[in-house]
Write a protein that holds these residues in place. Structure first.
Motif, mmCIF file in Angstrom:
data_model
loop_
_atom_site.group_PDB
_atom_site.id
_atom_site.type_symbol
_atom_site.label_atom_id
_atom_site.label_comp_id
_atom_site.label_asym_id
_atom_site.label_seq_id
_atom_site.Cartn_x
_atom_site.Cartn_y
_atom_site.Cartn_z
ATOM 1 N N LYS A 138 4.473 10.876 -8.759
ATOM 2 C CA LYS A 138 4.150 10.838 -10.114
ATOM 3 C C LYS A 138 5.357 9.413 -10.744
ATOM 4 O O LYS A 138 4.982 10.442 -12.113
ATOM 5 C CB LYS A 138 4.668 11.974 -10.613
ATOM 6 N N ILE A 139 5.533 8.150 -10.425
ATOM 7 C CA ILE A 139 5.604 7.314 -11.001
ATOM 8 C C ILE A 139 4.717 6.211 -11.335
ATOM 9 O O ILE A 139 4.970 5.135 -11.288
ATOM 10 C CB ILE A 139 7.370 6.832 -10.631
ATOM 11 N N PHE A 140 3.845 6.116 -10.149
ATOM 12 C CA PHE A 140 2.544 5.555 -10.373
ATOM 13 C C PHE A 140 1.809 4.648 -12.100
ATOM 14 O O PHE A 140 1.979 5.244 -13.199
ATOM 15 C CB PHE A 140 1.471 5.923 -9.969
ATOM 16 N N GLU A 141 2.013 3.645 -11.690
ATOM 17 C CA GLU A 141 1.747 2.625 -12.900
ATOM 18 C C GLU A 141 0.919 1.610 -12.393
ATOM 19 O O GLU A 141 0.860 1.115 -11.742
ATOM 20 C CB GLU A 141 2.670 1.957 -13.516
ATOM 21 N N LEU A 142 0.122 1.399 -13.540
ATOM 22 C CA LEU A 142 -0.980 0.709 -12.859
ATOM 23 C C LEU A 142 -1.076 -0.430 -12.242
ATOM 24 O O LEU A 142 -1.995 -1.498 -11.502
ATOM 25 C CB LEU A 142 -2.784 0.126 -14.132
ATOM 26 N N GLU A 143 0.252 -1.223 -12.368
ATOM 27 C CA GLU A 143 0.912 -2.647 -11.828
ATOM 28 C C GLU A 143 1.445 -2.633 -10.798
ATOM 29 O O GLU A 143 0.862 -3.595 -10.095
ATOM 30 C CB GLU A 143 2.181 -2.855 -12.998
ATOM 31 N N PHE A 144 0.828 -1.519 -9.768
ATOM 32 C CA PHE A 144 1.471 -1.644 -8.587
ATOM 33 C C PHE A 144 0.241 -2.216 -7.812
ATOM 34 O O PHE A 144 0.773 -2.642 -6.839
ATOM 35 C CB PHE A 144 2.024 -0.141 -8.265
ATOM 36 N N ILE A 145 -0.689 -1.964 -8.901
ATOM 37 C CA ILE A 145 -2.611 -2.540 -8.183
ATOM 38 C C ILE A 145 -2.025 -3.922 -8.914
ATOM 39 O O ILE A 145 -2.494 -4.643 -7.811
ATOM 40 C CB ILE A 145 -3.277 -1.473 -7.808
ATOM 41 N N THR A 146 -2.148 -4.275 -9.916
ATOM 42 C CA THR A 146 -2.553 -5.356 -10.139
ATOM 43 C C THR A 146 -1.572 -6.573 -9.875
ATOM 44 O O THR A 146 -1.998 -7.605 -10.271
ATOM 45 C CB THR A 146 -2.967 -5.190 -12.054
ATOM 46 N N LEU A 169 0.703 -1.052 -0.186
ATOM 47 C CA LEU A 169 -0.243 0.028 0.323
ATOM 48 C C LEU A 169 0.642 1.090 -0.144
ATOM 49 O O LEU A 169 0.546 2.018 -1.043
ATOM 50 C CB LEU A 169 -0.967 -0.157 0.918
ATOM 51 N N LEU A 170 2.082 1.178 0.643
ATOM 52 C CA LEU A 170 2.843 2.219 0.904
ATOM 53 C C LEU A 170 3.355 2.196 -0.325
ATOM 54 O O LEU A 170 3.403 4.042 -0.900
ATOM 55 C CB LEU A 170 4.178 2.328 1.855
ATOM 56 N N ILE A 171 4.097 1.489 -0.953
ATOM 57 C CA ILE A 171 4.399 1.906 -2.751
ATOM 58 C C ILE A 171 3.845 2.517 -3.521
ATOM 59 O O ILE A 171 3.995 3.560 -4.267
ATOM 60 C CB ILE A 171 5.020 0.101 -3.016
ATOM 61 N N VAL A 172 2.448 1.620 -3.452
ATOM 62 C CA VAL A 172 1.669 2.494 -4.251
ATOM 63 C C VAL A 172 0.965 3.654 -3.956
ATOM 64 O O VAL A 172 1.221 5.044 -5.003
ATOM 65 C CB VAL A 172 0.013 1.896 -3.967
ATOM 66 N N GLU A 173 0.842 4.708 -2.033
ATOM 67 C CA GLU A 173 1.167 5.227 -2.313
ATOM 68 C C GLU A 173 2.113 6.400 -2.494
ATOM 69 O O GLU A 173 1.870 7.600 -3.288
ATOM 70 C CB GLU A 173 0.905 6.454 -0.732
ATOM 71 N N LEU A 174 3.194 6.602 -2.533
ATOM 72 C CA LEU A 174 4.642 7.150 -2.449
ATOM 73 C C LEU A 174 4.402 6.883 -3.949
ATOM 74 O O LEU A 174 5.466 8.276 -4.779
ATOM 75 C CB LEU A 174 5.724 5.915 -2.216
ATOM 76 N N SER A 175 4.020 5.528 -5.277
ATOM 77 C CA SER A 175 4.037 6.277 -6.566
ATOM 78 C C SER A 175 3.491 7.426 -6.697
ATOM 79 O O SER A 175 3.458 7.940 -8.065
ATOM 80 C CB SER A 175 4.356 4.802 -6.779
#
Length: 724
Positions: free
Chosen positions: A126-134, A116-122
């Motif tokens: 501004k480096i978020f990718e859908l793969e961080f969740i999927t 969860l923290l990885i998702v929030e930090l990404s």
């Protein structure tokens, strides 16, 4: 958070990680059996960008651990690294926090908190990718049968960030959170807030709709979702869906407040979609329910209703011209609203003003300082303000910014522009900290966030101007009017003191007009045809006024009624066509103009009109001013309420008496006369052209002086009566 040895506190503050490493090396040398020290020594290495040394240090305890100890050590190290990541995040050291999370991911890839923290930090980085969740276990873990215990506040914090990324995966994440929390109140409130934010500030209407439709499956009795969905459907012209959601709410309503809400939504939905035949029953029922509410106000359990019920009065303005009836109900409801939301005595704002001679601090608060009627009309007062007399502050709430905001409301004429989102406490404290002398409300009952702030009275003098009729809130001191927009006897119906300016309550320098995209040759009518233009949306175009307009074109040879489609093409065509058929008016006399690409083009294309026919009991405001600026004659009917007298005051202040009607018969008479008399139309156009040099309606410098003079008088009254 982490329990570093107290001796390294200063080193950590100074980012002196070498000193931290040295300290822990000494501790381990003296006490090699204390495992926790290896975790912190490795973390110190990691913070010092010595990842290999960190891994080697952590390996030492693991190398001698049995299976049970290995699991325990993994849990300990996971918690320490995660807590450090959160601590760094709280200090905005997100890049370093990201590095720690990536290391922890290798050590314990199944840590849901770290994922969860990885998702929030990404998202923050501004480096978020859908793969961080999927490609993680997040969705499966949250929606699984035996999920681990998760910090709910942290989960909702991450949810808030994820929902600001508009895509299907974000909605899937929200669904998993609803399953995990069993759709608890906090989760529902978070989803509602995020949906409204994304729609209002970022204009992701369809995404917000999909989000709430999903959430409603898990919380079918959560009234706030129905309310929010309705107000997401209507701006994108999805009236059948809006009406359906209101009907679903009404079907399950057991509380008085829910019925009032459902009726208000249905009321609005039917009006906006031109279904006037369905309004009568709703209107009668709503009137009785309001009286029941006033006589015996229930315990308000529905937070949406509690925060917004004042705005549910607005549909009444479209249906009835009764100053007494409307103001009586409005003042009573506003008093109840105020009593719910006024601050407790210990939290009442204090004011630090003195009698020193200085420019007054004038704050303008609303959600429409943008490409909106209020945004276009209100800009001139601020533009022509006198810096020696006033300092202007603008507080934009629950809206979005655009080119009009930037050009006119963030200009050099503005001392400070503040965008406050929807945080009532923050905006109220900001206004009070700015020591605003007079706070000017331009929303009235159209903006519940504004109303909630005004209830707290962050400024010593509060005034309503421009946006709509007065709200009736006891915390509002004055309502700006003029000699014409309210009748002489109006004061007895108002809670606020009516402050009449000497000429007009509004003046403008004109409007930007684009290049026409429509000519008479495009209209499929005779060259000498008379074009009557109707510019209003279906909510103002009730069957009674429409019948009057149709009688005018029927009596005018070569007369045509051109209706401007502003929102839903089918709805407006059906409404006008149905009324025409019922009154045996030839459909050949009807024309429909599609919405223009921009408001500037809309104003340019108004030039094809010979006469603009106003609506009643809710007059045009901006549309009337635009027509007068384009030097087009206007026919209006005057009532006794504020909404029924706007066009009247504009015409009088432009020096025009022709076209002002005091009855239905006179309205029809003026329309027929203008249609028949080309010379009369030319005379009115000439007068309007000349008025731009002489009339108060277009003299914004004079208007600004009169408004600022009124502010000075209001302030003097406050000083004399407050003992300051």
């Amino acid at each position: 958070m982490n329990n570093w040895d107290s001796a390294v506190t200063d080193f950590l503050t100074e980012n002196n990680y070498s000193a931290v490493i040295k300290h822990y090396e000494e501790i381990i040398e003296n006490n090699p059996d204390e495992v926790t020290n290896y975790w912190y020594l490795g973390l110190a290495y990691l913070l010092n960008e010595q990842e290999a040394e960190a891994q080697t240090t952590w390996f030492i305890p693991f190398s001698e651990a049995d299976e049970t100890e290995e699991e325990l050590y993994t849990q300990q190290l996971t918690k320490i690294l995660f807590d450090e990541g959160r601590a760094l995040q709280s200090k905005d050291n997100n890049a370093l926090a990201w590095g720690i999370c990536q290391t922890l991911k290798d050590i314990n890839p199944s840590s849901i908190h770290n994922q969860l923290l990885i998702v929030e930090l990404s998202i923050t980085l501004k480096i978020f990718e859908l793969e961080f969740i999927t490609e993680s276990d997040i969705l499966e873990v949250l929606s699984g049968d035996n999920p681990p215990e998760i910090d709910l506040d942290f989960l909702l914090e991450v949810l808030g960030e994820v929902l600001r990324v508009a895509n299907k995966t974000s909605i899937d994440f929200a669904r998993s959170c609803l399953i995990y929390t069993k759709a608890d109140q906090k989760t529902l409130e978070k989803i509602k807030y995020c949906s409204q934010f994304m729609a209002m500030e970022n204009l992701y209407h369809n995404y917000s709709i999909d989000l709430l439709k999903m959430a409603l499956e898990y919380a079918p009795k959560y009234v706030e979702f129905y309310h929010a969905l309705f107000h997401l459907y209507t701006p994108v012209n999805k009236y059948p869906e809006a009406i359906d959601i209101a009907q679903r709410l009404k079907a399950q309503s057991s509380e008085l407040q829910d019925t009032i809400l459902a009726n208000s939504l249905l009321f609005t939905g039917y009006m906006m979609s031109g279904q006037w035949s369905k309004i009568v029953n709703i209107r009668e029922q709503q009137g009785q329910i309001w009286q029941d509410f006033i006589n015996d106000t229930p315990d308000l359990k529905n937070s949406t209703f509690k925060q917004a019920f004042l705005s549910y009065l607005m549909p009444s303005l479209y249906l009835e011209d009764s100053l007494n009836n409307y103001r009586t109900v409005c003042n009573n409801i506003a008093k109840i609203f105020y009593d719910f939301h006024k601050p407790p005595e210990e939290n009442v704002f204090s004011y630090a003003q003195t009698k020193e001679i200085r420019p007054l601090k004038i704050g303008y608060i609303g959600h429409t300082f943008r490409r909106h009627s209020v945004g276009f009309l209100g800009r001139w007062l601020l533009h022509h303000s006198d810096p020696e007399k006033v300092e202007n502050y603008v507080y934009l709430v629950q809206g979005h910014q655009d080119d009009v905001t930037k050009r006119w409301y963030q200009s050099s004429k503005i001392k400070e522009f503040y965008f406050g989102d929807r945080d009532i406490n923050r905006i109220g404290h900001k206004i009070n900290q700015d020591q605003i002398d007079i706070l000017v409300d331009v929303d009235s009952i159209t903006g519940n966030i504004t109303d909630l702030i005004l209830c707290r009275k962050p400024a010593p003098v509060q005034v309503t101007w421009l946006g709509l009729d007065a709200s009736g809130l006891p915390s509002i001191d004055y309502f700006i009017a003029d000699p014409y927009v309210l009748p002489d006897h109006a004061q007895k119906y108002y809670q606020e003191k009516i402050w009449r300016l000497p000429h007009t309550y509004l003046a403008v320098d004109g409007f930007e007009v684009g290049t026409p995209t429509l000519t008479r040759e495009d209209l499929d009518i005779e060259q000498d045809a008379v074009v009557f233009m109707n510019l209003q949306n279906p909510a103002k175009l009730n069957p009674d006024i429409l019948k009057c307009q149709l009688k005018i074109i029927e009596a005018t040879p070569k007369g045509y009624l051109f209706t401007k489609i502003r929102k839903d093409e089918r709805v407006l065509k059906d409404l006008v066509t149905e009324v025409a058929k019922e009154n045996n008016i030839s459909l050949d006399k009807l024309r429909f103009l599609k919405s223009d690409a921009s408001v500037e083009t809309h104003r340019a294309n108004m030039g094809i009109a010979d006469v603009v026919l106003d609506t009643f009991p809710y007059n045009g405001s901006t549309t009337t001013l635009e027509a007068l600026w384009r030097e087009i004659p206007v026919v209006t009917r005057v009532g006794e309420s504020f909404a029924a007298r706007n066009s009247y005051t504009y015409l009088v202040n432009a020096g025009i008496t022709e076209g002002i009607a005091w009855s239905e018969e006179e309205y029809i008479h003026w329309g027929i006369r203008m249609g028949a008399d080309e010379g009369l139309r030319r005379d009115i156009s000439w007068k309007l052209k000349q008025s731009k040099r002489t009339s108060p309606l277009w003299n914004t410098r004079q208007f600004a002086q009169e408004m600022e003079g009124a502010y000075q008088q209001m302030w003097q009254i406050y000083l004399e009566t407050s003992g300051t």
